[in-house]
Each structure stands twice: as C-alpha cells, then as structure tokens.
Design a protein around this motif. Sequence first.
Motif, short mmCIF file in Angstrom:
data_model
loop_
_atom_site.label_atom_id
_atom_site.label_comp_id
_atom_site.label_asym_id
_atom_site.label_seq_id
_atom_site.Cartn_x
_atom_site.Cartn_y
_atom_site.Cartn_z
N VAL A 194 -2.12 -1.97 -7.56
CA VAL A 194 -1.82 -0.56 -7.43
C VAL A 194 -1.93 -0.12 -5.96
CG1 VAL A 194 -2.70 1.73 -7.99
CG2 VAL A 194 -2.41 0.05 -9.78
N LEU A 195 -2.91 -0.67 -5.25
CA LEU A 195 -3.05 -0.36 -3.83
C LEU A 195 -1.75 -0.64 -3.09
CD1 LEU A 195 -4.84 0.17 -1.21
CD2 LEU A 195 -5.09 -2.30 -1.15
N HIS A 196 -1.12 -1.78 -3.39
CA HIS A 196 0.12 -2.11 -2.69
C HIS A 196 1.21 -1.09 -3.00
CE1 HIS A 196 -1.43 -6.51 -2.59
NE2 HIS A 196 -1.94 -5.78 -1.64
N GLY A 197 1.21 -0.59 -4.23
CA GLY A 197 2.16 0.47 -4.58
C GLY A 197 1.93 1.71 -3.74
N HIS A 198 0.66 2.06 -3.56
CA HIS A 198 0.33 3.25 -2.77
C HIS A 198 0.73 3.05 -1.31
CE1 HIS A 198 -1.77 5.88 -5.59
NE2 HIS A 198 -2.25 4.78 -6.16
N ILE A 199 0.53 1.84 -0.80
CA ILE A 199 0.90 1.58 0.59
C ILE A 199 2.40 1.71 0.78
CG2 ILE A 199 0.98 -0.20 2.36
CD1 ILE A 199 -1.71 -1.20 1.31
N ILE A 200 3.16 1.19 -0.18
CA ILE A 200 4.61 1.30 -0.08
C ILE A 200 5.02 2.77 -0.14
CG2 ILE A 200 6.77 0.77 -1.30
CD1 ILE A 200 5.37 -1.91 -2.10
N ASP A 201 4.32 3.53 -0.98
CA ASP A 201 4.59 4.96 -1.09
C ASP A 201 4.36 5.67 0.25
OD1 ASP A 201 5.05 7.44 -2.55
OD2 ASP A 201 2.90 7.78 -2.30
N LEU A 202 3.38 5.19 1.00
CA LEU A 202 2.95 5.87 2.23
C LEU A 202 3.70 5.44 3.47
CD1 LEU A 202 -0.93 5.81 2.24
CD2 LEU A 202 0.48 7.83 2.46
N LYS A 203 4.10 4.17 3.53
CA LYS A 203 4.30 3.57 4.85
C LYS A 203 5.42 4.21 5.66
CE LYS A 203 7.26 -0.21 3.61
NZ LYS A 203 8.05 -1.21 4.22
N ASP A 204 6.37 4.87 5.00
CA ASP A 204 7.42 5.51 5.79
C ASP A 204 7.07 6.95 6.16
OD1 ASP A 204 8.90 3.21 5.69
OD2 ASP A 204 9.76 3.75 3.74
N ARG A 205 5.94 7.42 5.66
CA ARG A 205 5.59 8.81 5.92
C ARG A 205 4.52 8.95 7.00
NH1 ARG A 205 3.35 11.61 1.43
NH2 ARG A 205 3.05 9.82 0.06
N CYS A 206 4.09 7.84 7.60
CA CYS A 206 3.01 7.96 8.58
C CYS A 206 3.10 6.85 9.62
CB CYS A 206 1.67 7.91 7.87
SG CYS A 206 1.48 6.46 6.86
N GLU A 207 2.42 7.03 10.73
CA GLU A 207 2.44 6.02 11.79
C GLU A 207 1.55 4.83 11.42
OE1 GLU A 207 2.33 9.30 12.87
OE2 GLU A 207 4.41 9.21 13.55
N PHE A 208 0.37 5.14 10.89
CA PHE A 208 -0.57 4.08 10.50
C PHE A 208 -1.01 4.26 9.06
CE2 PHE A 208 -1.53 4.79 15.05
CZ PHE A 208 -1.14 3.54 15.53
N VAL A 209 -1.20 3.16 8.39
CA VAL A 209 -1.89 3.22 7.10
C VAL A 209 -3.32 2.77 7.34
CG1 VAL A 209 -2.05 2.25 4.79
CG2 VAL A 209 0.17 2.82 5.73
N PHE A 210 -4.27 3.57 6.91
CA PHE A 210 -5.67 3.25 7.15
C PHE A 210 -6.20 2.38 6.02
CE2 PHE A 210 -10.22 4.33 6.62
CZ PHE A 210 -10.67 3.76 7.79
N LEU A 211 -6.67 1.20 6.38
CA LEU A 211 -7.19 0.27 5.37
C LEU A 211 -8.35 -0.51 6.01
CD1 LEU A 211 -6.14 -0.14 2.53
CD2 LEU A 211 -4.79 -2.03 3.33
N PRO A 212 -9.57 -0.20 5.68
CA PRO A 212 -10.70 -0.85 6.35
C PRO A 212 -11.05 -2.20 5.73
CG PRO A 212 -11.50 0.81 4.85
CD PRO A 212 -10.02 0.80 4.71
#
Lengths: 358, 330
Positions: free
Chosen positions: B61-79
Amino acid sequence: MKTRYAFYQVGTSAIATNAFARRIGIDAVTLPSPNLETITKGVSLAPEFSCFPFKVLLGLLMQGIDRGANVFVVPVSRSVSSCQLADFGMAQKYILLRTGRDFDIILLDTIRPDRVVESFRKYRKGITLIHVTEGLVIAAQKLLLLEGVEDRYRDIYLSARKRKAEDFRRRWTSAIDGTDSILDLHSLGRRMEEECKGYPKADAGSLLRIAVIGDIYSINEKLINNNVFERLCDLNVYSENGIQLRMLFDTGIRAAPEELALSCKAREYLRHDIGGFALETVKSAIRYAEKGYDGLLHIYPFSCMPEVVVRNILPKIGADYGIPILNLPIDEQTGDAGFTTRVEAFVDLIGFRRAGRT
Amino acid sequence: MGIPVRIGIPRALFYYSYYPFWETFFTELDAKVVASGRTNGKILQDGLNSSSNELCLPIKVLHGHIIDLKDRCEFVFLPYIISTQKGSYYCPKLIATPDIAKAVVPGLSLLSVDVDIENFYRSLYSSLKEIASKLRTNPVRIYAAYRMAMERQRIFEGYVHGGALFEDALSMTRGKRKPESAASCPPARDGPVIAVIGHTYLFNDAYISFDLIGKLRKRGARVVTSDALSAGLIDKTLSAPESRTHWSLGNRVIGAAVHFSRRKDVDGIIYITPFGCASDSLIKEYIDANPGRGKPMLVLTVDEHSGDAGVVTRIEAFLEMIARPAARAG
C-alpha cells in the motif's frame, strides 16, 4: 541426568560443532541431516508464517530430543544485523515446552565470544576462554575446509566424472572429521589442494557460469535448496556459492579494498545493514555481475525478511548491470519438479542469451 | 523565498506514528507538506502492481501512496527508521522501505533521514546533512523546527495515550474539536470492551483493515487499541528479557496482549496482522508463554485477497462468543 548438547546445524556444520564440543569437553548429540521427517515434525508445530529455516531447525531439535539431547546451543546476536534468528531459540523453547518436552537452551551471543564461556559454565564449571577459543578455531578451520571440499567437488564433477567427485568428497570429509589437531588440518588442506591439481581443470570460460545467492541457511542446506548445486552440475553449468558459511565469522576479508569498493556500490541499493545477509547478497550480486557471470539464482525462504527486501531490489541491479536473475522462494510446499523445471528453463535462457551475443 | 518546496508524505506505515512531527517540522522549514489521499482501490492496485508478492500488505500500500504522490511534489519523505529504542529494532522490510521504493518506483526523488538510536550521532549528522542540502536551510533553523515539531508530537501522543484514535488525535492536535469521523464512537455504555492490538499502520488504515474499528463500534463494542499504551507501560509489562523479541513493533503487540489480558475491564482481544508478516510470525508463541492470558483472542490475518464478508463473519462470531456469560466470567 547427563547433560547432552545439540547444536544448530547447517550443511555439514555438525563436523565442526562436534569438534568444538570435543575440544571443550562436552557431550554432543549428532543430529541427522534434515530429511522429510524433520520437515514434517517441524511444520506440525511451527507457526504458519515462520520462515522455513525455523521450521526445519525446530524439526531437528525434536529429532535431537528423541536422540537424548537436553541442552540446545542456539546462536543469537542482538544487533541490528540479526534477523528473525534472534528469536528462534526462545520461540522454539516455548513451542517445545508446551508440547511437554523438557530441555534447556544456551543462547550463544555470536558477537561476544567472551560470553560463550559464560554460557557454558552454567553446565560445566571447568571451561576456560582458552578451551573455547581453541574450539572455535578448530571448528572454523574445519568449516573452511569443508566448504573447500564442496567447491572442489563441483570442479571435479564438471571436469572429470561424478563418481570421482563423490569419491573425493567422501574421502576428504571423513579425513577432516578424523582429526582435531590444528596442524593436521592445515597440512590436510594443502594435501587436498595438491590432489586437486591432478584433475583436469573445468573449462570455466566455455561453460555457463551461475552464482547462487540468497539466504545463508537455504543455500548451504541441500534438502532446503533442492540440491541446487548438484542440479547445476547435472546441467553442465559452472556454479559458485555466493554466500558461504565462512561469512558467518570471517570478517577480515570484508576489509579488503575490492570488498570495500563493492560495499560502496551495494550501499547505493541498500543503504543500511538491515539484518541477515541482505547486504552480503546485494554485494555478491554486484560482484558476480561484474565478473561477467551469465546469471544469478536468488534462493530464499518465503517470509524471510532480509531476502524479501533484496528480492525487490535485485531486478534493478539486474537491469543496471545487465545480468539475468531468477528468484526462487522456497518453503515446505516447494515441489522438486517445479523447482528443477524453473532452473532448467533459466539455464536454457541464459544459454540462448550468450549464444546470441557471440 | 520563492515557491515553497513541496514534500510528499505517504499516508502509510510510520505516518500513523509520527505525522504530526513531520508536518510541523517541514512546515516550520517553509516547505509545503502534501499528504497522499486515504487508501482506496486505485492506490491499493497501484501498490500491488509495483511490488513483489512476498511483501506485506502495508508496504504494498505504501508503494501505491508513493505513486499517488510523486508527481505532486519535489520530494517524497521516507525515513530509514532503524531503531527507536536500544536493543530492539524495526523489521528489515520497514528499515529498507526507501531502498525498496527506489527500486520499484521509477523516477522517484526521495528525502530520507536515518533514525537510529544506537548510532545516534552518526544518524543525526547524516540526517542534518540530507535535510540542510535538500531544503537549502541551516542547522539552526532545523533545530528550531525540531523543537516545535517535538512539542506538537508530544501533544499528539498525549491524546493517543488518552485513548483517542489516530484521526481524532490528529485533528485535536491541530486544535479542532473532536470530529465525527466514521470510526469515532457513539459511546455505548454497556457494550463489551474490545482491545484491538497490532501494528498501528494496519488498524488505523480503514481500507486495509476492513474498517475493523468502525465495524466493532457499529456493533456496540467499546474499542481500545494498543496505541493507547505508552512505551514505558509496554516496557514495564515486558520486564523479563526472555519475554521480549528482537522487534520493536513485536514487543508492542506482546506487551499490549499481556497488558489487556490482565485488565479486568477488557472482554476480548482482536489481534490484526498482515499476511506474511514475518516479524509477527513468532509472536503468538511469546504471548502464549507469558503469564496472565486467558482472555478470548481473535487473530485476524488480512491481505489484499481478504473479503469484507469474511471479516464481518469473524467479528460477529467473536462478539457473540464474548456475550455469553461463561466467557465474560472467565
């Protein structure tokens, strides 16, 4: 009641642990090499999602109890570089106590040899650090030699004949088992090298070359990995063991310059040591890709945490370095035929790939 | 300053533990925080398509969320969250989530920090370097932002330990009144008290947990979760070293199970776990070995193939069993 010990075992490690036990003067029970009964026993009590090595080792402990063992020596390391193995001992103890089997476990902290002495003193007063150190050195030496025998076995199989290779393995394994002297073991290793020179060299240049990487237990235990090295020899493929047991204790080699360079490359894909042999697997993948191997077999137990991470990263490494990779998750449901078919198909494919290139 | 940097935070995994901290921290550094939407069918499907099938549901599910986000922001925060307590660690799959994400989602630019209590100064240094260089800021401002974020996180954890669920605690931290979210309860007076234990990122995500908490409440149960127990309480419950596992999240589950089974007011425990969760695989043995059990316990394993009806049936059967006088007396 007499205290009888049983050690965790992988591959032929019993030869090494028995030597260790003799050196420090304890009575060790030799466990059988894992067989179908081991798996049936282990699976019947193990939790559903525990990894396959857990189930097999649980079965082995049960067989050990049947043979009279009452103290189990279980390696554990409490650091970030441990995987589920850190919990194996206690969980197996809880499971077996629940089924009415009475025994104790010694947790051996593998990163603190001084604590090894402490652990054994509970049962045997006279043990000193010197005994334990000597025992560990002999055990390590035997493990190295035994791995050497396996490597040579594959060479001889490919260059000469299977029967000769089997004869070679049988002779040297029993020779290694036969002596507990450090000096003897040393000269034995030299004599083995001498004998190997007598065989024609496997022509590694023309044969397909495959490295087997993955979980250390799975690729060093024949029953678990469907005897993959033998299979590869049958298919006339030169194979290398990418995660050898020596990596369990041989830390010096990791400081070699080329290893450090490899580490840097590996850390681009996996930044941290996440546990188990994940980082080593990534390093091995890059190492053999750079050596120009034709393919990688990645063998790991279903639900193995570190290797599942690697399994997700490997496709990227494969694409970046241009090396085909076959992922083979295994568990108690894995069928022999299905496994072999996939390995054969993979070997065919990389064969075509090489033919297309030249 | 020009246009603020947009930082995407996927609504998965540690989002449910540390989102108030991250939100405040990045906002204080003049970045704009974008959280991904709630898990839905599309996010789940995207996640499944990009992951290997051995991974557990929350990471898919995390990967789904990342795909949802990645075009809407400069960085995806993932620690990289390695350890937050000495002697126990996070699951290798969780530690390596940024590495896996980089490998399976192409064209991803990540902002990753190291959280490792055992190598505190090294991880602090590398994290500062990463944030300072990517957000073009300096350590003094980072420290100020850190203090603000810590304060916000403390308030949030106060609400959570007081029994509020994630969504409620989050909006209360933001200063709103208690909202009427789907899961928030019509507080039944005499319904059975059910303890939901498991990983916070599983039961707080209504989509992948099949709205377990909402379903329980709809059937008149009062719900407490393992989130409501503070780390100190878990430590106290698991004081013996042999009752602890190698895993931080595993210890929380064991501690919660032991704690709730000792509590008189709790009628039953539901333990929700993702299919193939290896760090949870040996936990039942540890729970069974601890003294003080004896409460009815339902183990609910979910994955992307689970069906809503199956979950409903099991919850209803469990509640009916608890309603019987014999079970309540026991």
